[in-house]
Enzyme design. Sequence first.
Site, mmCIF file in Angstrom:
data_model
loop_
_atom_site.group_PDB
_atom_site.id
_atom_site.type_symbol
_atom_site.label_atom_id
_atom_site.label_comp_id
_atom_site.label_asym_id
_atom_site.label_seq_id
_atom_site.Cartn_x
_atom_site.Cartn_y
_atom_site.Cartn_z
ATOM 1 N N ASP A 104 15.219 14.900 1.993
ATOM 2 C CA ASP A 104 17.074 15.358 2.014
ATOM 3 C C ASP A 104 17.728 14.331 2.962
ATOM 4 O O ASP A 104 18.487 14.137 3.542
ATOM 5 C CB ASP A 104 17.579 16.598 1.776
ATOM 6 C CG ASP A 104 18.918 17.551 2.327
ATOM 7 O OD1 ASP A 104 19.124 16.690 1.946
ATOM 8 O OD2 ASP A 104 18.706 17.815 3.012
ATOM 9 N N GLU B 294 15.857 13.375 -4.542
ATOM 10 C CA GLU B 294 15.336 13.437 -2.753
ATOM 11 C C GLU B 294 13.971 12.870 -2.417
ATOM 12 O O GLU B 294 13.422 12.540 -1.908
ATOM 13 C CB GLU B 294 16.299 15.372 -2.612
ATOM 14 C CG GLU B 294 17.331 15.089 -2.498
ATOM 15 C CD GLU B 294 17.968 16.595 -1.694
ATOM 16 O OE1 GLU B 294 19.406 16.782 -1.324
ATOM 17 O OE2 GLU B 294 17.187 17.154 -2.350
#
EC number: 3.1.26.3
Length: 227
Positions: A49, A121
């Site tokens: 992320d 992610e």
Amino acid sequence: MKLSRELVAFQARIGHSFARPDLLVRAMTHSSIASDTRPDNQRLEFLGDRILGLVVAEALMASDKTAVEGKLAPRFNALVRKETCADVAREIDIGAVLKLGKSEQVTGGRRKQALLGDAMEALIAAVYRDAGLEAARAMILRLWGARIEEVEEDARDPKTTLQEWAQARRMQPPSYEVMDRSGPDHAPVFRIVARLEDGRSGEGQAPSKRAAEQAAAEALLRKVSND
């Protein structure tokens, strides 16, 4: 570690061949099947992320050298939100290689937006740990591609836009009410109504509450712009 035929093909889809195949396996391992000897992808997701955010922020600044923070921020949010990550994950068919427990398989885990976004992610972090930031950046720019170039100048989501519209007119923030939830647990459909204090409303349907709220806000925005 020898990768399965499916993961070998997956490497070709993402354009990266892992020197450490275990990182790819971990990135595709959901907590529903994790064990002491088979770690899940949650820590990689956390790291991925942040890497995605850095790469997208740099790319946006490079593509528009005059945009102020107030213009860059909504574009950034549109590109890194979970929905966008899930869309990219679908394009490379992450769902086909996700390692899931039986409960998630039965309830359609390979199609769930949250699981797909998290795995995307985690994949970014796995590439980063396998080959460094430049490799991760190259994959992100390749997979996000035209999204970065084509992100709308005003990329605020409908809920934010509607709230700002109401505030500008000294109205209370819009309210959102779930009117109905239908479909099986693995593929729900939410029907939500967005309302302003003056009684005007808009309705939206989507597979998640958040997406249904956005759809309702968009419908209400269309209505108030035509009134």
